[in-house]
Design a protein around this motif. Structure first.
Motif, PDB file in Angstrom:
ATOM      1  N   GLU A  38      58.086  87.145 -51.199  1.00 27.70           N
ATOM      2  CA  GLU A  38      58.220  86.487 -52.507  1.00 27.70           C
ATOM      3  C   GLU A  38      56.870  86.303 -53.177  1.00 27.70           C
ATOM      4  OE1 GLU A  38      60.990  85.342 -54.458  1.00 27.70           O
ATOM      5  OE2 GLU A  38      61.761  86.883 -53.100  1.00 27.70           O
ATOM      6  N   PHE A  39      55.897  85.855 -52.404  1.00 33.59           N
ATOM      7  CA  PHE A  39      54.551  85.618 -52.923  1.00 33.59           C
ATOM      8  C   PHE A  39      53.947  86.924 -53.452  1.00 33.59           C
ATOM      9  CE2 PHE A  39      49.952  84.748 -52.340  1.00 33.59           C
ATOM     10  CZ  PHE A  39      49.846  83.514 -52.953  1.00 33.59           C
ATOM     11  N   GLU A  40      54.082  87.995 -52.679  1.00 34.94           N
ATOM     12  CA  GLU A  40      53.522  89.281 -53.087  1.00 34.94           C
ATOM     13  C   GLU A  40      54.300  89.897 -54.245  1.00 34.94           C
ATOM     14  OE1 GLU A  40      53.243  91.518 -49.411  1.00 34.94           O
ATOM     15  OE2 GLU A  40      51.135  90.913 -49.192  1.00 34.94           O
ATOM     16  N   ARG A  41      55.567  89.596 -54.334  1.00 32.24           N
ATOM     17  CA  ARG A  41      56.362  90.099 -55.463  1.00 32.24           C
ATOM     18  C   ARG A  41      55.799  89.578 -56.778  1.00 32.24           C
ATOM     19  NH1 ARG A  41      60.239  88.215 -58.469  1.00 32.24           N
ATOM     20  NH2 ARG A  41      60.591  86.345 -57.253  1.00 32.24           N
ATOM     21  N   VAL A  42      55.353  88.335 -56.770  1.00 32.96           N
ATOM     22  CA  VAL A  42      54.816  87.705 -57.971  1.00 32.96           C
ATOM     23  C   VAL A  42      53.331  88.015 -58.156  1.00 32.96           C
ATOM     24  CG1 VAL A  42      54.339  85.468 -59.049  1.00 32.96           C
ATOM     25  CG2 VAL A  42      56.532  85.858 -57.909  1.00 32.96           C
ATOM     26  N   ARG A  43      52.568  87.970 -57.089  1.00 36.91           N
ATOM     27  CA  ARG A  43      51.105  88.058 -57.196  1.00 36.91           C
ATOM     28  C   ARG A  43      50.511  89.391 -56.764  1.00 36.91           C
ATOM     29  NH1 ARG A  43      49.155  82.015 -55.582  1.00 36.91           N
ATOM     30  NH2 ARG A  43      50.670  80.960 -56.894  1.00 36.91           N
ATOM     31  N   GLY A  44      51.342  90.291 -56.282  1.00 38.46           N
ATOM     32  CA  GLY A  44      50.834  91.585 -55.838  1.00 38.46           C
ATOM     33  C   GLY A  44      50.541  91.591 -54.345  1.00 38.46           C
ATOM     34  N   SER A  45      50.487  92.799 -53.794  1.00 38.21           N
ATOM     35  CA  SER A  45      50.275  92.906 -52.351  1.00 38.21           C
ATOM     36  C   SER A  45      48.866  92.472 -51.988  1.00 38.21           C
ATOM     37  CB  SER A  45      50.547  94.332 -51.880  1.00 38.21           C
ATOM     38  OG  SER A  45      49.595  95.207 -52.427  1.00 38.21           O
ATOM     39  N   MET A  46      48.722  92.095 -50.723  1.00 37.15           N
ATOM     40  CA  MET A  46      47.432  91.623 -50.245  1.00 37.15           C
ATOM     41  C   MET A  46      47.246  92.057 -48.801  1.00 37.15           C
ATOM     42  SD  MET A  46      48.310  87.553 -49.788  1.00 37.15           S
ATOM     43  CE  MET A  46      48.802  87.338 -51.463  1.00 37.15           C
ATOM     44  N   SER A  47      45.998  92.072 -48.382  1.00 32.71           N
ATOM     45  CA  SER A  47      45.689  92.408 -46.992  1.00 32.71           C
ATOM     46  C   SER A  47      46.159  91.263 -46.096  1.00 32.71           C
ATOM     47  CB  SER A  47      44.188  92.617 -46.824  1.00 32.71           C
ATOM     48  OG  SER A  47      43.505  91.375 -46.955  1.00 32.71           O
ATOM     49  N   ASN A  48      46.184  91.534 -44.793  1.00 25.99           N
ATOM     50  CA  ASN A  48      46.553  90.472 -43.856  1.00 25.99           C
ATOM     51  C   ASN A  48      45.571  89.308 -43.919  1.00 25.99           C
ATOM     52  OD1 ASN A  48      48.864  91.766 -42.979  1.00 25.99           O
ATOM     53  ND2 ASN A  48      47.845  92.753 -41.252  1.00 25.99           N
ATOM     54  N   GLY A  49      44.293  89.612 -44.088  1.00 23.16           N
ATOM     55  CA  GLY A  49      43.284  88.550 -44.202  1.00 23.16           C
ATOM     56  C   GLY A  49      43.498  87.699 -45.439  1.00 23.16           C
ATOM     57  N   GLN A  50      43.783  88.352 -46.560  1.00 22.91           N
ATOM     58  CA  GLN A  50      44.063  87.618 -47.795  1.00 22.91           C
ATOM     59  C   GLN A  50      45.323  86.772 -47.634  1.00 22.91           C
ATOM     60  OE1 GLN A  50      44.216  91.136 -50.240  1.00 22.91           O
ATOM     61  NE2 GLN A  50      42.353  90.548 -51.344  1.00 22.91           N
ATOM     62  N   PHE A  51      46.307  87.353 -46.968  1.00 24.94           N
ATOM     63  CA  PHE A  51      47.545  86.607 -46.757  1.00 24.94           C
ATOM     64  C   PHE A  51      47.299  85.390 -45.879  1.00 24.94           C
ATOM     65  CE2 PHE A  51      51.328  85.711 -44.173  1.00 24.94           C
ATOM     66  CZ  PHE A  51      52.085  85.143 -45.174  1.00 24.94           C
ATOM     67  N   LEU A  52      46.547  85.561 -44.805  1.00 26.17           N
ATOM     68  CA  LEU A  52      46.255  84.426 -43.936  1.00 26.17           C
ATOM     69  C   LEU A  52      45.557  83.317 -44.713  1.00 26.17           C
ATOM     70  CD1 LEU A  52      46.247  83.073 -41.182  1.00 26.17           C
ATOM     71  CD2 LEU A  52      44.134  84.314 -40.671  1.00 26.17           C
TER      72      LEU A  52
END
Length: 146
Positions: A38-52
């Protein structure tokens, strides 16, 4: 004495809690995976580090942090020097129940994610069954001291 892995029970009284902990861990992962999508759907994909980093600091994920904290508390209790008592194990199950089975509220984020994601619904149902079984195994909570 060899070191125990965190979460390793010392006696059979811990088994119901450990089963519930495993179910809580599965729910936690399902919630994180679902909310990441859901977060990436709105804000775009991110690396695992960015996600953490987002998982640890972004307000969107704040509601998941108590799940992480409770899992850490259980692991720390089992890794500690003092044994986890039957009442202590029951208290952890009660905390899990309070966190994962809140009273039905109109703005309950967990309920919304359960409705949206069948994997979360399945993991939550499994946890609910585990909580019921653990509470049956432990019996009534000890009365408060005093």
């Amino acid at each position: 004495m060899p070191a125990r892995r965190p979460g390793t029970p010392r006696d059979p009284d811990h088994l119901p809690l450990m089963e519930v902990r495993r179910s809580l861990l599965r729910l936690h992962k399902a919630l994180i995976d679902s909310e990441r999508a859901e977060f990436e759907r709105v804000r775009g994909s991110m690396s695992n580090g960015q996600f953490l980093q987002a998982l640890l600091t972004d307000p969107f994920f704040a509601w998941l942090r108590p799940y992480s904290g409770l899992l850490a508390d259980i692991d720390e209790a089992f890794a500690g020097e003092e044994p986890v008592t039957r009442d202590g194990a029951r208290a952890f199950v009660d905390r899990i129940r309070a966190l994962a089975l809140p009273a039905e509220a109109g703005d309950d984020r967990l309920a919304r994610v359960r409705q949206r994601d069948p994997g979360v619904l399945f993991a939550h149902t499994e946890l609910t069954r585990g909580i019921t079984a653990a509470l049956d195994a432990y019996g009534p909570a000890a009365p408060p001291a005093g």
